[in-house]
Scaffold this motif. Structure first.
Motif, short mmCIF file in Angstrom:
data_model
loop_
_atom_site.label_atom_id
_atom_site.label_comp_id
_atom_site.label_asym_id
_atom_site.label_seq_id
_atom_site.Cartn_x
_atom_site.Cartn_y
_atom_site.Cartn_z
N ALA A 30 -66.87 -36.68 48.37
CA ALA A 30 -66.21 -35.98 49.48
C ALA A 30 -64.71 -35.89 49.23
N GLN A 31 -64.11 -36.96 48.76
CA GLN A 31 -62.67 -36.94 48.53
C GLN A 31 -62.30 -36.01 47.38
N GLN A 32 -63.11 -36.02 46.31
CA GLN A 32 -62.85 -35.11 45.19
C GLN A 32 -62.90 -33.66 45.65
N MET A 33 -63.91 -33.32 46.43
CA MET A 33 -64.04 -31.94 46.87
C MET A 33 -62.97 -31.59 47.89
N ALA A 34 -62.59 -32.53 48.75
CA ALA A 34 -61.51 -32.29 49.71
C ALA A 34 -60.21 -32.00 48.97
N ASP A 35 -59.95 -32.72 47.90
CA ASP A 35 -58.74 -32.48 47.11
C ASP A 35 -58.78 -31.08 46.50
N TRP A 36 -59.96 -30.67 46.00
CA TRP A 36 -60.09 -29.33 45.43
C TRP A 36 -59.88 -28.27 46.51
N GLN A 57 -68.54 -37.48 58.01
CA GLN A 57 -67.76 -38.25 57.05
C GLN A 57 -67.28 -37.38 55.89
N THR A 58 -68.11 -36.45 55.46
CA THR A 58 -67.70 -35.53 54.39
C THR A 58 -66.52 -34.70 54.86
N ALA A 59 -66.60 -34.14 56.04
CA ALA A 59 -65.51 -33.32 56.58
C ALA A 59 -64.25 -34.13 56.81
N ALA A 60 -64.38 -35.38 57.20
CA ALA A 60 -63.23 -36.23 57.48
C ALA A 60 -62.35 -36.41 56.24
N ALA A 61 -62.92 -36.27 55.05
CA ALA A 61 -62.14 -36.39 53.82
C ALA A 61 -61.05 -35.32 53.74
N LEU A 62 -61.23 -34.21 54.44
CA LEU A 62 -60.21 -33.15 54.45
C LEU A 62 -58.95 -33.54 55.19
N LYS A 63 -59.10 -34.49 56.12
CA LYS A 63 -57.97 -34.94 56.94
C LYS A 63 -57.34 -33.79 57.71
N GLN A 64 -58.20 -32.97 58.32
CA GLN A 64 -57.75 -31.90 59.20
C GLN A 64 -58.76 -31.76 60.33
N PRO A 65 -58.34 -31.18 61.44
CA PRO A 65 -59.25 -31.07 62.58
C PRO A 65 -60.49 -30.23 62.25
N GLN A 160 -70.03 -5.51 51.14
CA GLN A 160 -70.46 -6.27 49.98
C GLN A 160 -70.12 -7.75 50.16
N THR A 161 -70.93 -8.60 49.58
CA THR A 161 -70.65 -10.02 49.54
C THR A 161 -70.21 -10.37 48.13
N VAL A 162 -69.14 -11.13 48.03
CA VAL A 162 -68.60 -11.54 46.75
C VAL A 162 -68.68 -13.06 46.66
N LEU A 163 -69.25 -13.57 45.59
CA LEU A 163 -69.26 -15.01 45.34
C LEU A 163 -67.99 -15.34 44.58
N ARG A 164 -67.11 -16.09 45.24
CA ARG A 164 -65.80 -16.40 44.63
C ARG A 164 -65.83 -17.66 43.80
N ALA A 165 -66.62 -18.66 44.22
CA ALA A 165 -66.65 -19.92 43.47
C ALA A 165 -67.89 -20.72 43.86
N VAL A 166 -68.38 -21.48 42.90
CA VAL A 166 -69.37 -22.52 43.13
C VAL A 166 -68.89 -23.71 42.32
N ILE A 167 -68.67 -24.82 43.01
CA ILE A 167 -68.16 -26.01 42.32
C ILE A 167 -68.76 -27.26 42.93
N GLY A 168 -69.09 -28.19 42.06
CA GLY A 168 -69.62 -29.47 42.52
C GLY A 168 -68.68 -30.59 42.16
N PRO A 169 -68.78 -31.71 42.83
CA PRO A 169 -67.87 -32.81 42.56
C PRO A 169 -68.00 -33.38 41.15
N ASP A 170 -69.16 -33.20 40.52
CA ASP A 170 -69.36 -33.69 39.17
C ASP A 170 -68.47 -32.96 38.15
N TYR A 171 -67.93 -31.79 38.53
CA TYR A 171 -67.11 -31.00 37.61
C TYR A 171 -65.63 -31.13 37.91
N LEU A 172 -65.28 -32.06 38.78
CA LEU A 172 -63.88 -32.28 39.14
C LEU A 172 -63.41 -33.61 38.57
N PRO A 173 -62.13 -33.70 38.25
CA PRO A 173 -61.61 -34.97 37.71
C PRO A 173 -61.63 -36.09 38.73
#
Length: 173
Positions: A30-36, A57-65, A160-173
């Motif tokens: 959650a923290q890795q993805m929040a940072d991204w 808890q996942t959303a709380a990692a963003l530290k925003q309402p 039209q729908t555009v897919l801009r990104a798909v990313i998982g936490p396993d691909y983040l530092p």
């Protein structure tokens, strides 16, 4: 409009389902993805979250309402999720032939493009992704902790729908 779907991070097994917390691995995901998301997502981002503890808890990692929305609970209906986000309300971008972009429909006094992040569950998020990209619901897999980012636009009168990104936490530092 931008719609970001974030599946909750890794959670403990057990019952009751709505009370399952994140594991230590899930907290890190959650923290890795929040940072991204802080680095890449639109700055004016509305956040809608399932009432399940693991999603909260996942959303709380963003530290925003964020807003807890019962329509996003486990087993949620795809149409209800999309209604909660306003995806079908017509806030598309019209890409003209000269490459410039104009707002087709404006919903706010500032004419800001809407962006909504949903923190939710499988299989609903996968079904939403399938509907947006393939035109019908199907059981697509969205891995735990991953984000799928969609935009909608109007080009030559067609939405039209555009897919801009798909990313998982396993691909983040």
């Amino acid at each position: 409009m931008d719609l970001l779907l974030w599946r909750h991070a890794d959670a403990e097994d057990g019952l009751p389902d709505l009370q399952r917390p994140l594991t230590a691995r899930g907290e890190a995901q959650a923290q890795q993805m929040a940072d991204w998301l802080h680095a890449h997502a639109p700055k004016r981002l509305a956040v809608l979250v399932s009432p399940a503890v693991r999603a909260q808890q996942t959303a709380a990692a963003l530290k925003q309402p964020f807003v807890t929305d019962e329509r996003l609970r486990p087993g949620a209906d795809v149409c209800e999720l999309l209604a909660a986000t306003g995806w079908a309300d017509g806030d598309e971008m019209d890409d003209s032939d000269d490459g410039s972009t104009t707002t087709a429909v404006r919903h706010s006094p500032t004419h800001a493009r809407r962006a909504v992040l949903v923190v939710g569950h499988q299989p609903t998020l996968g079904r939403v992704a399938a509907l947006l990209l393939g035109g019908q619901e199907a059981d697509w897999s969205v891995k735990k902790g991953s984000v799928w980012w969609f935009s909608n636009r109007v080009r030559r009168g067609e939405t039209q729908t555009v897919l801009r990104a798909v990313i998982g936490p396993d691909y983040l530092p």
